[in-house]
Design a protein around this motif. Structure first.
Motif, PDB file in Angstrom:
ATOM      1  N   LEU A   8      26.586 123.892  92.264  1.00 38.98           N
ATOM      2  CA  LEU A   8      26.182 122.249  91.936  1.00 38.98           C
ATOM      3  C   LEU A   8      25.079 122.324  91.821  1.00 38.98           C
ATOM      4  O   LEU A   8      24.774 121.086  90.912  1.00 38.98           O
ATOM      5  CB  LEU A   8      26.696 121.485  92.840  1.00 38.98           C
ATOM      6  N   ALA A   9      24.272 122.458  92.317  1.00 35.26           N
ATOM      7  CA  ALA A   9      22.433 122.000  91.794  1.00 35.26           C
ATOM      8  C   ALA A   9      22.410 122.901  90.960  1.00 35.26           C
ATOM      9  O   ALA A   9      21.714 121.952  90.324  1.00 35.26           O
ATOM     10  CB  ALA A   9      21.710 122.632  93.181  1.00 35.26           C
ATOM     11  N   GLN A  10      22.952 123.749  90.672  1.00 32.32           N
ATOM     12  CA  GLN A  10      22.228 123.908  88.474  1.00 32.32           C
ATOM     13  C   GLN A  10      22.927 123.035  87.616  1.00 32.32           C
ATOM     14  O   GLN A  10      22.628 121.963  87.319  1.00 32.32           O
ATOM     15  CB  GLN A  10      23.090 125.365  88.240  1.00 32.32           C
ATOM     16  N   GLN A  11      24.302 122.639  88.329  1.00 28.10           N
ATOM     17  CA  GLN A  11      24.646 121.047  87.495  1.00 28.10           C
ATOM     18  C   GLN A  11      24.145 119.772  87.831  1.00 28.10           C
ATOM     19  O   GLN A  11      23.662 119.534  86.679  1.00 28.10           O
ATOM     20  CB  GLN A  11      26.283 121.315  88.207  1.00 28.10           C
ATOM     21  N   SER A  12      23.382 119.753  88.718  1.00 34.63           N
ATOM     22  CA  SER A  12      22.804 118.703  88.891  1.00 34.63           C
ATOM     23  C   SER A  12      21.310 118.254  88.271  1.00 34.63           C
ATOM     24  O   SER A  12      21.184 117.838  86.942  1.00 34.63           O
ATOM     25  CB  SER A  12      22.481 118.150  90.220  1.00 34.63           C
ATOM     26  N   ARG A  13      20.755 119.961  88.469  1.00 35.88           N
ATOM     27  CA  ARG A  13      19.730 120.055  87.389  1.00 35.88           C
ATOM     28  C   ARG A  13      19.988 119.861  86.462  1.00 35.88           C
ATOM     29  O   ARG A  13      19.180 119.222  85.013  1.00 35.88           O
ATOM     30  CB  ARG A  13      19.384 121.878  87.797  1.00 35.88           C
ATOM     31  N   ALA A  14      20.991 119.975  85.157  1.00 32.50           N
ATOM     32  CA  ALA A  14      21.597 120.120  84.102  1.00 32.50           C
ATOM     33  C   ALA A  14      21.640 118.284  84.072  1.00 32.50           C
ATOM     34  O   ALA A  14      21.376 118.216  82.913  1.00 32.50           O
ATOM     35  CB  ALA A  14      22.313 121.020  83.970  1.00 32.50           C
ATOM     36  N   HIS A  15      22.464 117.719  84.556  1.00 30.10           N
ATOM     37  CA  HIS A  15      23.076 116.189  84.051  1.00 30.10           C
ATOM     38  C   HIS A  15      22.245 115.377  84.794  1.00 30.10           C
ATOM     39  O   HIS A  15      22.756 114.398  84.006  1.00 30.10           O
ATOM     40  CB  HIS A  15      24.029 116.654  84.305  1.00 30.10           C
ATOM     41  N   ALA A  16      21.825 115.425  86.434  1.00 28.72           N
ATOM     42  CA  ALA A  16      21.183 114.284  86.957  1.00 28.72           C
ATOM     43  C   ALA A  16      20.586 113.226  86.120  1.00 28.72           C
ATOM     44  O   ALA A  16      20.568 112.522  86.322  1.00 28.72           O
ATOM     45  CB  ALA A  16      21.223 114.768  88.241  1.00 28.72           C
ATOM     46  N   PRO A  17      19.443 114.382  85.266  1.00 28.98           N
ATOM     47  CA  PRO A  17      18.194 113.304  84.758  1.00 28.98           C
ATOM     48  C   PRO A  17      18.752 112.421  84.061  1.00 28.98           C
ATOM     49  O   PRO A  17      18.727 111.100  84.051  1.00 28.98           O
ATOM     50  CB  PRO A  17      17.486 114.356  84.440  1.00 28.98           C
ATOM     51  N   ALA A  18      19.515 112.595  82.761  1.00 26.12           N
ATOM     52  CA  ALA A  18      20.546 111.447  81.939  1.00 26.12           C
ATOM     53  C   ALA A  18      21.052 110.613  82.539  1.00 26.12           C
ATOM     54  O   ALA A  18      21.382 109.117  82.852  1.00 26.12           O
ATOM     55  CB  ALA A  18      21.160 112.370  80.763  1.00 26.12           C
ATOM     56  N   LEU A  19      21.948 110.853  84.047  1.00 22.20           N
ATOM     57  CA  LEU A  19      22.852 110.412  84.223  1.00 22.20           C
ATOM     58  C   LEU A  19      22.597 109.169  86.116  1.00 22.20           C
ATOM     59  O   LEU A  19      22.393 108.131  85.661  1.00 22.20           O
ATOM     60  CB  LEU A  19      24.017 110.937  85.820  1.00 22.20           C
ATOM     61  N   LEU A  20      20.991 109.895  85.939  1.00 20.18           N
ATOM     62  CA  LEU A  20      20.314 109.067  87.017  1.00 20.18           C
ATOM     63  C   LEU A  20      18.820 107.885  86.320  1.00 20.18           C
ATOM     64  O   LEU A  20      17.892 107.600  87.185  1.00 20.18           O
ATOM     65  CB  LEU A  20      20.410 109.467  88.273  1.00 20.18           C
ATOM     66  N   ALA A  21      19.230 108.449  84.936  1.00 19.67           N
ATOM     67  CA  ALA A  21      17.547 107.491  83.793  1.00 19.67           C
ATOM     68  C   ALA A  21      17.984 106.832  84.920  1.00 19.67           C
ATOM     69  O   ALA A  21      18.619 105.607  84.420  1.00 19.67           O
ATOM     70  CB  ALA A  21      18.002 108.169  82.819  1.00 19.67           C
ATOM     71  N   GLY A  22      16.472 105.772  84.875  1.00 21.78           N
ATOM     72  CA  GLY A  22      16.576 104.347  85.182  1.00 21.78           C
ATOM     73  C   GLY A  22      16.510 104.213  87.135  1.00 21.78           C
ATOM     74  O   GLY A  22      16.109 102.529  87.071  1.00 21.78           O
ATOM     75  N   ALA A  23      17.230 105.302  87.249  1.00 21.99           N
ATOM     76  CA  ALA A  23      17.540 104.509  89.241  1.00 21.99           C
ATOM     77  C   ALA A  23      16.280 104.420  89.437  1.00 21.99           C
ATOM     78  O   ALA A  23      15.212 105.223  89.183  1.00 21.99           O
ATOM     79  CB  ALA A  23      18.255 105.890  89.493  1.00 21.99           C
ATOM     80  N   ASP A  24      15.952 103.744  90.091  1.00 23.22           N
ATOM     81  CA  ASP A  24      15.583 103.312  91.528  1.00 23.22           C
ATOM     82  C   ASP A  24      14.750 104.539  92.057  1.00 23.22           C
ATOM     83  O   ASP A  24      13.605 105.056  92.842  1.00 23.22           O
ATOM     84  CB  ASP A  24      14.624 102.225  92.055  1.00 23.22           C
ATOM     85  N   ASP A  25      16.190 104.573  92.679  1.00 32.06           N
ATOM     86  CA  ASP A  25      15.506 106.406  93.656  1.00 32.06           C
ATOM     87  C   ASP A  25      17.247 106.964  93.201  1.00 32.06           C
ATOM     88  O   ASP A  25      18.610 106.998  93.734  1.00 32.06           O
ATOM     89  CB  ASP A  25      15.847 105.548  95.231  1.00 32.06           C
ATOM     90  N   PRO A  26      17.040 107.998  93.130  1.00 26.87           N
ATOM     91  CA  PRO A  26      17.942 109.024  92.328  1.00 26.87           C
ATOM     92  C   PRO A  26      18.373 110.162  93.273  1.00 26.87           C
ATOM     93  O   PRO A  26      19.447 109.823  93.215  1.00 26.87           O
ATOM     94  CB  PRO A  26      17.333 110.212  91.496  1.00 26.87           C
ATOM     95  N   HIS A  27      18.163 110.236  93.663  1.00 25.05           N
ATOM     96  CA  HIS A  27      18.031 111.103  95.571  1.00 25.05           C
ATOM     97  C   HIS A  27      19.291 109.891  95.991  1.00 25.05           C
ATOM     98  O   HIS A  27      20.439 110.191  96.495  1.00 25.05           O
ATOM     99  CB  HIS A  27      17.362 111.181  96.232  1.00 25.05           C
ATOM    100  N   ALA A  28      19.153 108.513  95.907  1.00 23.05           N
ATOM    101  CA  ALA A  28      20.410 108.085  96.788  1.00 23.05           C
ATOM    102  C   ALA A  28      21.167 107.848  96.029  1.00 23.05           C
ATOM    103  O   ALA A  28      22.440 107.828  96.879  1.00 23.05           O
ATOM    104  CB  ALA A  28      19.449 106.301  97.353  1.00 23.05           C
ATOM    105  N   GLU A  29      21.058 107.213  94.504  1.00 16.29           N
ATOM    106  CA  GLU A  29      22.236 107.328  93.862  1.00 16.29           C
ATOM    107  C   GLU A  29      23.152 108.838  94.070  1.00 16.29           C
ATOM    108  O   GLU A  29      24.247 108.890  94.803  1.00 16.29           O
ATOM    109  CB  GLU A  29      21.713 107.869  92.344  1.00 16.29           C
ATOM    110  N   LEU A  30      22.477 110.446  94.334  1.00 11.05           N
ATOM    111  CA  LEU A  30      22.992 111.330  94.272  1.00 11.05           C
ATOM    112  C   LEU A  30      23.997 111.225  95.495  1.00 11.05           C
ATOM    113  O   LEU A  30      25.128 111.412  96.286  1.00 11.05           O
ATOM    114  CB  LEU A  30      22.239 112.208  94.311  1.00 11.05           C
ATOM    115  N   LEU A  31      23.385 110.910  96.958  1.00 11.02           N
ATOM    116  CA  LEU A  31      23.780 110.754  97.967  1.00 11.02           C
ATOM    117  C   LEU A  31      25.043 109.881  98.671  1.00 11.02           C
ATOM    118  O   LEU A  31      25.735 109.982  98.776  1.00 11.02           O
ATOM    119  CB  LEU A  31      23.003 110.369  99.207  1.00 11.02           C
ATOM    120  N   ALA A  32      24.786 108.875  97.555  1.00 15.21           N
ATOM    121  CA  ALA A  32      25.779 107.997  97.030  1.00 15.21           C
ATOM    122  C   ALA A  32      27.343 108.626  97.265  1.00 15.21           C
ATOM    123  O   ALA A  32      28.460 108.688  97.449  1.00 15.21           O
ATOM    124  CB  ALA A  32      25.858 106.408  95.972  1.00 15.21           C
ATOM    125  N   MET A  33      26.770 109.378  96.248  1.00 12.61           N
ATOM    126  CA  MET A  33      28.512 109.956  95.409  1.00 12.61           C
ATOM    127  C   MET A  33      29.095 110.821  96.857  1.00 12.61           C
ATOM    128  O   MET A  33      29.773 111.376  96.261  1.00 12.61           O
ATOM    129  CB  MET A  33      27.950 111.017  94.278  1.00 12.61           C
TER     130      MET A  33
END
Length: 99
Positions: free
Chosen positions: A11-36
């Motif tokens: 999951l961490a590997q997938q996150s590193r590959a895709h999260a930057p695009a999904l969370l671009a512009g988020a004030d707190d990307p970690h909070a967005e991940l935690l919300a999911m």
């Protein structure tokens, strides 16, 4: 690596590959991940809302991300409770290290 925690690594590997695009512009990307991943099941609706926002802004980048997002959701839902908790702690720890 413990076999019990190998799914977190994937999951961490997938996150590193895709999260930057999904969370671009988020004030707190970690909070967005935690919300999911905060509940006992992956919050697909929240993730799809983030994906929809991305698909409106960058459709070509969003298209390949959808299958990966659904795969991550399915993988998270199969994790045992202790492994889910560990994943959350790792996100929180990463957040603290990046501040």
């Amino acid at each position: 690596m413990s076999p019990a925690f190998e799914p977190i690594h994937h999951l961490a590997q997938q996150s590193r590959a895709h999260a930057p695009a999904l969370l671009a512009g988020a004030d707190d990307p970690h909070a967005e991940l935690l919300a999911m991943v905060w509940g006992p099941r992956f919050d697909r609706q929240y993730a799809l809302d983030l994906w929809a926002r991305l698909s409106q802004q960058q459709p070509a980048e969003a298209l390949p991300l959808l299958p990966a997002l659904i795969s991550a959701a399915d993988r998270f839902d199969t994790l045992g409770v202790p492994v889910q908790h560990r994943l959350r702690r790792l996100i929180v720890r990463h957040r603290a290290l990046s501040e």
